[in-house]
Write a protein that holds these residues in place. Structure first.
Motif, PDB file in Angstrom:
ATOM      1  N   ASP A 144     -13.548  43.572 -83.578  1.00 29.59           N
ATOM      2  CA  ASP A 144     -14.744  43.882 -84.382  1.00 29.59           C
ATOM      3  C   ASP A 144     -15.376  42.609 -84.928  1.00 29.59           C
ATOM      4  O   ASP A 144     -16.597  42.454 -84.913  1.00 29.59           O
ATOM      5  CB  ASP A 144     -14.402  44.824 -85.532  1.00 29.59           C
ATOM      6  N   MET A 145     -14.544  41.707 -85.404  1.00 27.56           N
ATOM      7  CA  MET A 145     -15.046  40.449 -85.949  1.00 27.56           C
ATOM      8  C   MET A 145     -15.643  39.575 -84.846  1.00 27.56           C
ATOM      9  O   MET A 145     -16.685  38.944 -85.040  1.00 27.56           O
ATOM     10  CB  MET A 145     -13.936  39.679 -86.663  1.00 27.56           C
ATOM     11  N   ALA A 146     -15.032  39.574 -83.675  1.00 31.42           N
ATOM     12  CA  ALA A 146     -15.562  38.807 -82.547  1.00 31.42           C
ATOM     13  C   ALA A 146     -16.931  39.338 -82.127  1.00 31.42           C
ATOM     14  O   ALA A 146     -17.856  38.562 -81.852  1.00 31.42           O
ATOM     15  CB  ALA A 146     -14.594  38.848 -81.375  1.00 31.42           C
ATOM     16  N   ALA A 147     -17.076  40.657 -82.079  1.00 32.00           N
ATOM     17  CA  ALA A 147     -18.359  41.263 -81.703  1.00 32.00           C
ATOM     18  C   ALA A 147     -19.433  40.964 -82.746  1.00 32.00           C
ATOM     19  O   ALA A 147     -20.585  40.677 -82.395  1.00 32.00           O
ATOM     20  CB  ALA A 147     -18.192  42.766 -81.526  1.00 32.00           C
ATOM     21  N   LEU A 148     -19.065  41.013 -84.014  1.00 32.06           N
ATOM     22  CA  LEU A 148     -20.001  40.707 -85.088  1.00 32.06           C
ATOM     23  C   LEU A 148     -20.455  39.248 -85.012  1.00 32.06           C
ATOM     24  O   LEU A 148     -21.642  38.941 -85.164  1.00 32.06           O
ATOM     25  CB  LEU A 148     -19.358  40.992 -86.448  1.00 32.06           C
ATOM     26  N   CYS A 149     -19.517  38.361 -84.751  1.00 29.01           N
ATOM     27  CA  CYS A 149     -19.835  36.938 -84.640  1.00 29.01           C
ATOM     28  C   CYS A 149     -20.756  36.680 -83.448  1.00 29.01           C
ATOM     29  O   CYS A 149     -21.719  35.917 -83.551  1.00 29.01           O
ATOM     30  CB  CYS A 149     -18.544  36.130 -84.502  1.00 29.01           C
ATOM     31  N   GLU A 150     -20.482  37.323 -82.317  1.00 27.67           N
ATOM     32  CA  GLU A 150     -21.325  37.171 -81.129  1.00 27.67           C
ATOM     33  C   GLU A 150     -22.739  37.677 -81.402  1.00 27.67           C
ATOM     34  O   GLU A 150     -23.723  37.042 -81.031  1.00 27.67           O
ATOM     35  CB  GLU A 150     -20.706  37.922 -79.950  1.00 27.67           C
ATOM     36  N   ALA A 151     -22.858  38.814 -82.064  1.00 30.88           N
ATOM     37  CA  ALA A 151     -24.172  39.368 -82.397  1.00 30.88           C
ATOM     38  C   ALA A 151     -24.929  38.430 -83.341  1.00 30.88           C
ATOM     39  O   ALA A 151     -26.136  38.209 -83.180  1.00 30.88           O
ATOM     40  CB  ALA A 151     -24.019  40.750 -83.026  1.00 30.88           C
ATOM     41  N   ARG A 152     -24.232  37.874 -84.305  1.00 31.34           N
ATOM     42  CA  ARG A 152     -24.849  36.942 -85.256  1.00 31.34           C
ATOM     43  C   ARG A 152     -25.370  35.696 -84.529  1.00 31.34           C
ATOM     44  O   ARG A 152     -26.478  35.222 -84.797  1.00 31.34           O
ATOM     45  CB  ARG A 152     -23.826  36.557 -86.314  1.00 31.34           C
ATOM     46  N   CYS A 153     -24.577  35.187 -83.603  1.00 33.26           N
ATOM     47  CA  CYS A 153     -24.973  34.008 -82.829  1.00 33.26           C
ATOM     48  C   CYS A 153     -26.208  34.304 -81.989  1.00 33.26           C
ATOM     49  O   CYS A 153     -27.160  33.529 -81.966  1.00 33.26           O
ATOM     50  CB  CYS A 153     -23.815  33.568 -81.943  1.00 33.26           C
ATOM     51  N   ARG A 154     -26.229  35.436 -81.312  1.00 30.06           N
ATOM     52  CA  ARG A 154     -27.374  35.799 -80.465  1.00 30.06           C
ATOM     53  C   ARG A 154     -28.645  35.995 -81.299  1.00 30.06           C
ATOM     54  O   ARG A 154     -29.736  35.601 -80.874  1.00 30.06           O
ATOM     55  CB  ARG A 154     -27.069  37.032 -79.643  1.00 30.06           C
ATOM     56  N   ARG A 155     -28.517  36.588 -82.480  1.00 31.23           N
ATOM     57  CA  ARG A 155     -29.682  36.750 -83.364  1.00 31.23           C
ATOM     58  C   ARG A 155     -30.218  35.396 -83.807  1.00 31.23           C
ATOM     59  O   ARG A 155     -31.429  35.187 -83.882  1.00 31.23           O
ATOM     60  CB  ARG A 155     -29.321  37.576 -84.596  1.00 31.23           C
ATOM     61  N   ALA A 156     -29.318  34.473 -84.082  1.00 29.79           N
ATOM     62  CA  ALA A 156     -29.732  33.144 -84.531  1.00 29.79           C
ATOM     63  C   ALA A 156     -30.436  32.363 -83.418  1.00 29.79           C
ATOM     64  O   ALA A 156     -31.231  31.468 -83.701  1.00 29.79           O
ATOM     65  CB  ALA A 156     -28.519  32.369 -85.032  1.00 29.79           C
ATOM     66  N   LEU A 157     -30.163  32.725 -82.175  1.00 33.92           N
ATOM     67  CA  LEU A 157     -30.739  32.004 -81.041  1.00 33.92           C
ATOM     68  C   LEU A 157     -31.958  32.715 -80.438  1.00 33.92           C
ATOM     69  O   LEU A 157     -32.296  32.504 -79.282  1.00 33.92           O
ATOM     70  CB  LEU A 157     -29.669  31.777 -79.969  1.00 33.92           C
ATOM     71  N   TRP A 158     -32.656  33.526 -81.214  1.00 35.96           N
ATOM     72  CA  TRP A 158     -33.805  34.261 -80.687  1.00 35.96           C
ATOM     73  C   TRP A 158     -34.907  33.333 -80.196  1.00 35.96           C
ATOM     74  O   TRP A 158     -35.556  33.605 -79.194  1.00 35.96           O
ATOM     75  CB  TRP A 158     -34.357  35.248 -81.718  1.00 35.96           C
ATOM     76  N   LEU A 159     -35.127  32.217 -80.880  1.00 36.36           N
ATOM     77  CA  LEU A 159     -36.168  31.283 -80.460  1.00 36.36           C
ATOM     78  C   LEU A 159     -35.775  30.603 -79.154  1.00 36.36           C
ATOM     79  O   LEU A 159     -36.601  30.435 -78.253  1.00 36.36           O
ATOM     80  CB  LEU A 159     -36.435  30.261 -81.561  1.00 36.36           C
ATOM     81  N   LEU A 160     -34.514  30.238 -79.042  1.00 32.54           N
ATOM     82  CA  LEU A 160     -34.006  29.672 -77.792  1.00 32.54           C
ATOM     83  C   LEU A 160     -34.245  30.662 -76.650  1.00 32.54           C
ATOM     84  O   LEU A 160     -34.731  30.291 -75.584  1.00 32.54           O
ATOM     85  CB  LEU A 160     -32.512  29.358 -77.906  1.00 32.54           C
ATOM     86  N   ALA A 161     -33.911  31.920 -76.866  1.00 28.96           N
ATOM     87  CA  ALA A 161     -34.073  32.946 -75.837  1.00 28.96           C
ATOM     88  C   ALA A 161     -35.535  33.044 -75.393  1.00 28.96           C
ATOM     89  O   ALA A 161     -35.825  33.160 -74.194  1.00 28.96           O
ATOM     90  CB  ALA A 161     -33.579  34.292 -76.347  1.00 28.96           C
ATOM     91  N   ALA A 162     -36.447  32.976 -76.331  1.00 28.81           N
ATOM     92  CA  ALA A 162     -37.874  33.073 -76.006  1.00 28.81           C
ATOM     93  C   ALA A 162     -38.334  31.881 -75.163  1.00 28.81           C
ATOM     94  O   ALA A 162     -39.056  32.049 -74.180  1.00 28.81           O
ATOM     95  CB  ALA A 162     -38.696  33.176 -77.286  1.00 28.81           C
ATOM     96  N   VAL A 163     -37.920  30.683 -75.532  1.00 28.53           N
ATOM     97  CA  VAL A 163     -38.321  29.476 -74.793  1.00 28.53           C
ATOM     98  C   VAL A 163     -37.738  29.514 -73.381  1.00 28.53           C
ATOM     99  O   VAL A 163     -38.438  29.279 -72.396  1.00 28.53           O
ATOM    100  CB  VAL A 163     -37.868  28.195 -75.536  1.00 28.53           C
ATOM    101  N   VAL A 164     -36.461  29.805 -73.272  1.00 28.59           N
ATOM    102  CA  VAL A 164     -35.805  29.819 -71.966  1.00 28.59           C
ATOM    103  C   VAL A 164     -36.422  30.891 -71.075  1.00 28.59           C
ATOM    104  O   VAL A 164     -36.692  30.651 -69.895  1.00 28.59           O
ATOM    105  CB  VAL A 164     -34.275  30.016 -72.116  1.00 28.59           C
ATOM    106  N   ASP A 165     -36.670  32.061 -71.622  1.00 28.30           N
ATOM    107  CA  ASP A 165     -37.291  33.133 -70.848  1.00 28.30           C
ATOM    108  C   ASP A 165     -38.688  32.734 -70.381  1.00 28.30           C
ATOM    109  O   ASP A 165     -39.062  32.966 -69.228  1.00 28.30           O
ATOM    110  CB  ASP A 165     -37.344  34.416 -71.680  1.00 28.30           C
TER     111      ASP A 165
END
Length: 124
Positions: free
Chosen positions: A77-98
């Motif tokens: 549960d903690m690993a999934a929460l951490c992964e979700a937090r990381c992906r949310r923090a990288l939303w700008l990266l995702a937009a640029v790369v896409d």
């Protein structure tokens, strides 16, 4: 690099210089932006620990890797929460790369290493 948010500027500057020196100027904007986002987010999630940054040009694409020393979570549960937090923090990266037609992702480091690897591939 030091695990400090100020390292994002240092990484961005060094990567821009490397890309320019090797005649890869078209990659400067997207790759430096991706690098600064990855370094800043990983430094915030694992403050005070060193980061490893790798930049390669292969198969007509630039590959960026940021490896941090983020500890693995024993609880799923903690690993999934951490992964979700990381992906949310990288939303700008995702937009640029896409927008540039690239790929990105994160994964746990191998068992012989500790931490997490975040990567970006930007095609020509």
């Amino acid at each position: 690099m030091p695990g400090d948010t100020r390292s994002a500027f240092i990484g961005r500057t060094a990567i821009a210089a490397a890309l320019e020196a090797y005649g890869l100027a078209p990659y400067v904007w997207p790759v430096t932006h991706a690098a600064s986002e990855l370094v800043a987010v990983t430094a915030r999630m694992t403050p005070g620990r060193e980061l490893y940054v790798s930049l390669r040009h292969r198969d007509d694409a630039v590959r960026l890797l940021v490896w941090d020393q983020h500890p693995q979570h024993a609880e799923t549960d903690m690993a999934a929460l951490c992964e979700a937090r990381c992906r949310r923090a990288l939303w700008l990266l995702a937009a640029v790369v896409d927008d540039w037609g690239g790929e990105w992702g994160t994964c746990e480091a191998s068992q012989t290493q500790q931490g997490r690897k975040s990567w970006v591939v930007m095609p020509r």
